[in-house]
Design a protein around this motif. Structure first.
Motif, PDB file in Angstrom:
ATOM      1  N   GLU A  23      -3.296  -3.156   5.226  1.00  0.00           N
ATOM      2  CA  GLU A  23      -2.868  -1.784   5.462  1.00  0.00           C
ATOM      3  C   GLU A  23      -1.956  -1.350   4.337  1.00  0.00           C
ATOM      4  N   ASN A  65      -1.643   2.456   3.611  1.00  0.00           N
ATOM      5  CA  ASN A  65      -1.054   3.746   3.965  1.00  0.00           C
ATOM      6  C   ASN A  65      -0.778   3.838   5.464  1.00  0.00           C
ATOM      7  N   ARG A  66       0.110   4.749   5.808  1.00  0.00           N
ATOM      8  CA  ARG A  66       0.531   4.975   7.185  1.00  0.00           C
ATOM      9  C   ARG A  66       0.066   6.351   7.683  1.00  0.00           C
ATOM     10  N   GLU A 123       9.153  -7.338   0.908  1.00  0.00           N
ATOM     11  CA  GLU A 123       9.533  -8.005   2.153  1.00  0.00           C
ATOM     12  C   GLU A 123      10.985  -7.673   2.457  1.00  0.00           C
ATOM     13  N   ASN A 147      -7.622   2.739   6.604  1.00  0.00           N
ATOM     14  CA  ASN A 147      -7.401   2.028   5.343  1.00  0.00           C
ATOM     15  C   ASN A 147      -8.677   1.445   4.759  1.00  0.00           C
ATOM     16  N   ARG A 165       6.869   9.051   0.802  1.00  0.00           N
ATOM     17  CA  ARG A 165       7.148   7.623   1.023  1.00  0.00           C
ATOM     18  C   ARG A 165       6.880   7.212   2.470  1.00  0.00           C
ATOM     19  N   ASP A 166       6.931   8.180   3.381  1.00  0.00           N
ATOM     20  CA  ASP A 166       6.645   7.890   4.790  1.00  0.00           C
ATOM     21  C   ASP A 166       5.164   7.616   5.037  1.00  0.00           C
ATOM     22  N   LEU A 218       3.407   5.487   3.136  1.00  0.00           N
ATOM     23  CA  LEU A 218       3.075   4.193   2.542  1.00  0.00           C
ATOM     24  C   LEU A 218       3.869   3.070   3.194  1.00  0.00           C
ATOM     25  N   TYR A 219       3.216   1.914   3.361  1.00  0.00           N
ATOM     26  CA  TYR A 219       3.931   0.726   3.793  1.00  0.00           C
ATOM     27  C   TYR A 219       4.645   0.144   2.580  1.00  0.00           C
ATOM     28  N   SER A 220       5.821  -0.375   2.798  1.00  0.00           N
ATOM     29  CA  SER A 220       6.582  -0.989   1.717  1.00  0.00           C
ATOM     30  C   SER A 220       5.850  -2.238   1.206  1.00  0.00           C
ATOM     31  N   THR A 221       5.920  -2.449  -0.088  1.00  0.00           N
ATOM     32  CA  THR A 221       5.321  -3.646  -0.676  1.00  0.00           C
ATOM     33  C   THR A 221       6.353  -4.765  -0.807  1.00  0.00           C
TER      34      THR A 221
END
Length: 68
Positions: free
Chosen positions: A2, A4-5, A66, A37, A58-59, A61-64
């Motif tokens: 995944e 994108n959000r 950790e 996705n 930015r909302d 996208l999932y952060s890359t």
């Protein structure tokens, strides 16, 4: 994987794929592929989605990174 959000953002704003497709003048199947996705939107399309939903890009996208 995944990336994108979009699906989550649509749910959070209580919008549907069909609504987004109409706003962006895109086919509903394209929006569906982005939401699952299976395909990724271009940066331009991501920006358009953010603008239509009135959220920060930015909302979408999932952060890359950790979380530590």
């Amino acid at each position: 994987m995944e990336i994108n959000r979009i699906k989550v953002a649509l749910a959070e704003t209580r919008r549907k794929n069909k609504w987004l497709a109409e706003k962006l003048d895109k086919d509903e199947s394209t929006i569906s592929q982005w939401c699952t996705n299976a395909r990724q939107p271009s940066l331009e399309n991501l920006l358009n989605i953010a603008n239509v939903l009135d959220i920060d890009i930015r909302d979408l996208l999932y952060s890359t990174k950790e979380s530590a």
